[in-house]
Structure formats: C-alpha cells, structure tokens
Design a protein around this motif. Structure first.
Motif, mmCIF file in Angstrom:
data_model
loop_
_atom_site.group_PDB
_atom_site.id
_atom_site.type_symbol
_atom_site.label_atom_id
_atom_site.label_comp_id
_atom_site.label_asym_id
_atom_site.label_seq_id
_atom_site.Cartn_x
_atom_site.Cartn_y
_atom_site.Cartn_z
ATOM 1 N N ARG A 20 1.884 11.169 9.650
ATOM 2 C CA ARG A 20 2.950 10.947 8.660
ATOM 3 C C ARG A 20 2.457 11.086 7.228
ATOM 4 O O ARG A 20 3.252 11.147 6.301
ATOM 5 C CB ARG A 20 3.578 9.565 8.865
ATOM 6 C CG ARG A 20 4.347 9.484 10.179
ATOM 7 C CD ARG A 20 5.111 8.196 10.308
ATOM 8 N NE ARG A 20 6.233 8.156 9.379
ATOM 9 C CZ ARG A 20 7.036 7.117 9.229
ATOM 10 N NH1 ARG A 20 6.844 6.035 9.980
ATOM 11 N NH2 ARG A 20 8.029 7.137 8.379
ATOM 12 N N MET A 21 1.116 11.108 7.057
ATOM 13 C CA MET A 21 0.576 11.327 5.712
ATOM 14 C C MET A 21 0.648 12.800 5.311
ATOM 15 O O MET A 21 0.512 13.128 4.138
ATOM 16 C CB MET A 21 -0.879 10.826 5.640
ATOM 17 C CG MET A 21 -0.982 9.311 5.826
ATOM 18 S SD MET A 21 -2.688 8.734 5.963
ATOM 19 C CE MET A 21 -3.175 8.712 4.232
ATOM 20 N N TRP A 39 2.980 -1.733 5.478
ATOM 21 C CA TRP A 39 1.787 -2.211 4.783
ATOM 22 C C TRP A 39 2.135 -2.933 3.475
ATOM 23 O O TRP A 39 2.053 -2.361 2.387
ATOM 24 C CB TRP A 39 0.875 -1.027 4.494
ATOM 25 C CG TRP A 39 0.174 -0.489 5.712
ATOM 26 C CD1 TRP A 39 0.457 -0.776 7.015
ATOM 27 C CD2 TRP A 39 -0.919 0.430 5.733
ATOM 28 N NE1 TRP A 39 -0.396 -0.098 7.839
ATOM 29 C CE2 TRP A 39 -1.254 0.655 7.082
ATOM 30 C CE3 TRP A 39 -1.659 1.088 4.746
ATOM 31 C CZ2 TRP A 39 -2.291 1.508 7.467
ATOM 32 C CZ3 TRP A 39 -2.675 1.938 5.126
ATOM 33 C CH2 TRP A 39 -2.992 2.133 6.468
ATOM 34 N N ARG A 40 2.515 -4.173 3.599
ATOM 35 C CA ARG A 40 2.827 -4.976 2.415
ATOM 36 C C ARG A 40 2.634 -6.441 2.797
ATOM 37 O O ARG A 40 2.749 -6.815 3.961
ATOM 38 C CB ARG A 40 4.246 -4.701 1.936
ATOM 39 C CG ARG A 40 5.229 -4.788 3.067
ATOM 40 C CD ARG A 40 6.651 -4.290 2.817
ATOM 41 N NE ARG A 40 6.964 -3.676 1.582
ATOM 42 C CZ ARG A 40 7.862 -2.701 1.448
ATOM 43 N NH1 ARG A 40 8.509 -2.240 2.515
ATOM 44 N NH2 ARG A 40 8.139 -2.189 0.279
ATOM 45 N N VAL A 80 0.855 -1.194 0.000
ATOM 46 C CA VAL A 80 0.000 0.000 0.000
ATOM 47 C C VAL A 80 0.881 1.231 0.000
ATOM 48 O O VAL A 80 1.754 1.372 0.865
ATOM 49 C CB VAL A 80 -0.934 0.029 1.231
ATOM 50 C CG1 VAL A 80 -1.905 1.208 1.119
ATOM 51 C CG2 VAL A 80 -1.692 -1.278 1.374
ATOM 52 N N HIS A 81 0.644 2.103 -0.982
ATOM 53 C CA HIS A 81 1.412 3.342 -1.094
ATOM 54 C C HIS A 81 0.548 4.543 -0.724
ATOM 55 O O HIS A 81 -0.677 4.498 -0.848
ATOM 56 C CB HIS A 81 1.887 3.542 -2.540
ATOM 57 C CG HIS A 81 2.910 2.544 -2.974
ATOM 58 N ND1 HIS A 81 3.592 2.652 -4.149
ATOM 59 C CD2 HIS A 81 3.376 1.408 -2.383
ATOM 60 C CE1 HIS A 81 4.452 1.636 -4.276
ATOM 61 N NE2 HIS A 81 4.329 0.856 -3.218
ATOM 62 N N LEU A 82 1.201 5.606 -0.302
ATOM 63 C CA LEU A 82 0.510 6.881 -0.127
ATOM 64 C C LEU A 82 0.337 7.496 -1.517
ATOM 65 O O LEU A 82 1.312 7.772 -2.212
ATOM 66 C CB LEU A 82 1.333 7.820 0.767
ATOM 67 C CG LEU A 82 0.717 9.198 0.992
ATOM 68 C CD1 LEU A 82 -0.600 9.095 1.763
ATOM 69 C CD2 LEU A 82 1.689 10.114 1.726
ATOM 70 N N GLN A 94 5.260 5.952 -2.080
ATOM 71 C CA GLN A 94 6.063 4.984 -1.308
ATOM 72 C C GLN A 94 5.180 4.239 -0.314
ATOM 73 O O GLN A 94 4.078 4.689 0.011
ATOM 74 C CB GLN A 94 7.174 5.709 -0.555
ATOM 75 C CG GLN A 94 8.179 6.415 -1.456
ATOM 76 C CD GLN A 94 9.027 5.440 -2.252
ATOM 77 O OE1 GLN A 94 9.464 4.426 -1.734
ATOM 78 N NE2 GLN A 94 9.228 5.732 -3.532
ATOM 79 N N VAL A 95 5.718 3.124 0.175
ATOM 80 C CA VAL A 95 4.968 2.288 1.110
ATOM 81 C C VAL A 95 4.680 3.026 2.413
ATOM 82 O O VAL A 95 5.489 3.829 2.864
ATOM 83 C CB VAL A 95 5.769 1.003 1.408
ATOM 84 C CG1 VAL A 95 5.263 0.289 2.649
ATOM 85 C CG2 VAL A 95 5.707 0.065 0.227
#
Ligand code: NDP
Length: 332
Positions: A52-53, A97-98, A6-8, A67-68
């Motif tokens: 952090r988002m 998140w992977r 999962v990436h932003l 990025q993840v």
C-alpha cells in the motif's frame, strides 16, 4: 505532549527506510455526536502495508502521501457517544498507526479480553488467523490425511495454518522458516512433523527430504523459490492456497518465476489466490472452531513486540528480515 500519528512521507523504492515515514503531533481528538475516542494499546504491522506504500492500485487502495498509515489496532474507548462503543471497552479497529483514534459508529468492534490479550485480535484471533483458516480449508480445500507444507511457517498466518492443518487431521505438516530457533519452535511447541530452514540450502532438496511421499497442499506465504519447490513436490491433484509472496514485495523489478509450471497440467494441480476480506462470512465459523482451541491450549500463539509508536517503521521493515516470531505487534 501531544499524541503522534504516522504518515507516509515518501514512496519507498525497494526496502522502506525511516525517511519514508513521518511522525506528526496531533491533538487528542474531540468526539462529536455518535463518535468515540480510543486510546490505542497496540498497532499491527502487516506485510500488505508494504504494497500500500506503492502508488499502485491493488485490492486495497494505496496510502496517500501525507496521510496516516491505516491498518489494524486495538485500544480502549475513553469518551464515547457512539452506539456499540461504550467507554471502557476494548475495541479492534482499522484506523491504524496513531496513538489516539476517532471512530464513528460501526468503525470498531468490541473484543473480549478476559481470556486473551487484546493483541490476540491482531494475530491469532484476528485477520491473520482468519486468513489461515480460509486459505487452508476453503482455498486449498485441505482434507484429512493430506500432507501439508506451509512457508513463512513461524509468522502470524503460518503458525495458524500449520496448527490448523494438524488439528484438522493432516497426516504430516511441514513448515519452512528462516532461522534454527524458528525451526526448533515449529517442531517443538507448535507440533509440526518436520521443519526446514530455507537459508540452510535449496528448498526443493530439503522439502524432498521432509516429504518423501510428496505434498498434497501448499500454503504459500513466500512465493519464489518456495513456490517452485512446492510445485515440484506436489502429488497429483495437489492444491496451493496462494496467500502471499513476501519474498517479492521489495523487488524493484520482476524476478523470474517458477520454472516448472508445466507440472500443473500433468499433475492436475490447482494454484488459487485469495484475499481474506472477501471471506468475512467465514469469521463466525473461525471463531466457533478456533477460540476453544486457543482456550484449551491446542493452538498456541506468540507475539513479538516492539515498543512505542516511533518503533513502527522498524517493526514493519523487520517483517522482511524475519525479525518476528509469531505476530509482530507495536505496543504503545
Ligand atoms: P509474518 O508474521 O509471516 O511475517 C513475515 C515473515 O516472512 C517474516 O517473519 C519472515 O520469516 C518471512 N520472510 C520475509 N522475507 C522473506 C523471504 N525473502 N523469503 C522467505 N521468507 C521471508 O507475516 P504475516 O503472517 O502477516 O503474513 C504472511 C504472508 O501472508 C505474507 O505474504 C502476507 O502478505 C500474506 N497475507 C495475505 C493475506 C491475504 O488475504 N491473502 C492476509 C494476510 C497476510 P522468516 O524468518 O521465516 O524468513
């Protein structure tokens, strides 16, 4: 089918939306020399991830677009030449998140899963548990006989803070949470002396009723109205561990703060912020004290599961709506 990470995809304004996240297919990684491939069993979703988002420098660097989403996860080592990460071991790591993670030496820690589920290391026996321990004992310097108030009390950190306060000899432990079911659980299985539902009426009024002799320690997970009520209820020499202010993480502009900070002076109050990662030296003490309490049932913990990697954004957003009882975990 290839595994996902999962990436932003976009920086949220206010509450995050599904479109702020992207699911990207990637091949199962090939381990090089000194590396381990881990198949994740579960991933953590934590309130700090919301911060952090944003593109704002904080104690943790922001996630990069494309990025993840890094964060806590547990998984099983499938292939490895990494020292300390043997094949078949269950490991805790921060690759986030992977579905599959590639770890180097020192990037994961083998955890013991014979007595507790691996997911316990994301909650009660992990970062949130250590946060509660350090916040209560070191930052708020809780002493035997203190009256302790914990906000966000039915969450991952709050459940541990309240139970630790009880076991450390608090004379009264009061919790606040956002539903009748959570409040009943706090005063039932978790052994809080009193609990209030902050959606039922002003926190200050409910707290005055639950703590007729005032409070000595406030463990703050929420900020805002809760913080103002706690300052108002504090006895002389009262101490607050400022752990988090989740009521404000989705704000798009600053909201007015507590209007009673003047009380800090006359009542000689201490409000002290902290970040758990500055206190990793306390982890051995935490495990020495808390693992036996979990093993003998003196401390209980609950987990709320959401299933599959595609459920991760919804699980994160659920934290801001109180969708979790105990620790929110994404099961893979
Ligand atoms: P939780 O498991 O407590 O989940 C978040 C909970 O917050 C929700 O279940 C919800 O419960 C409550 N909540 C959400 N929005 C509001 C609101 N507007 N007002 C009041 N309550 C709200 O999360 P964690 O235990 O992981 O984290 C708890 C706090 O600790 C957070 O503030 C987090 O940022 C902080 N933290 C700080 C650390 C540090 O190093 N300082 C480390 C880890 C966490 P409800 O139903 O009760 O509303």
């Amino acid at each position: 089918m290839m595994p996902y990470e999962v990436h932003l995809a976009a920086r949220p304004k206010g509450e995050p939306r599904e479109s702020d996240f992207a699911f990207v297919e990637v091949p199962v990684p090939e381990p090089g020399e000194g590396q381990a491939v881990v198949r994740n069993l579960a991933m953590s979703v934590d309130p700090y991830m919301r911060g952090r988002m944003n593109a704002v420098r904080s104690y943790a660097p922001p996630y990069e677009l494309g990025q993840v989403m890094y964060g806590g996860a547990v998984g099983v080592v499938e292939r490895s030449t990494a020292a300390g990460l043997p094949e078949g071991a269950t490991v805790l790591h921060n690759a986030g998140w992977r579905e599959y993670a590639l770890l180097g030496e020192g990037e994961g820690r083998v955890v013991e899963v014979s007595a507790v589920p691996a997911t316990a290391y994301l909650g009660a026996l992990g970062m949130p548990g250590l946060t509660a321990y350090v916040g209560l004992l070191d930052i708020a310097a809780m002493r035997e006989g203190d009256v302790v108030f914990v906000s966000g009390a039915a969450g991952a950190v709050g459940t541990m803070a309240g139970q630790l306060a009880r076991l450390k000899g608090a004379s009264r432990v009061i919790g606040s949470a956002g539903s009748a079911e959570k409040v009943a659980w706090l005063t039932g299985e978790l052994g809080f002396d009193a609990a209030l539902n902050y959606k039922d009426g002003p926190v200050a009024e409910q707290l005055a009723e639950a703590a007729p002799d005032g409070i000595d320690v406030y463990f703050d997970n929420v900020g805002g109205e809760h913080l103002q009520a706690a300052i108002g209820a504090m006895n002389e020499g009262g101490r607050a561990a400022e752990c988090g202010m989740i009521s404000q993480y989705n704000n798009t502009e600053p909201k007015p703060g507590p209007n009673n900070l003047g009380l800090i002076v006359g009542r000689r109050l201490t409000l002290r912020g902290f970040i758990v990662s500055d206190h990793n030296d306390r982890a051995p003490d935490f495990y020495r004290e808390v693992v036996p309490w979990v093993a003998d049932g003196s401390i209980v913990f609950r987990e709320t599961f959401s299933d599959g990697i595609h459920s991760a954004p919804k699980a994160l957003m659920g934290l801001f709506r109180g969708a979790n009882v105990g620790k929110m975990v994404v099961r893979l």
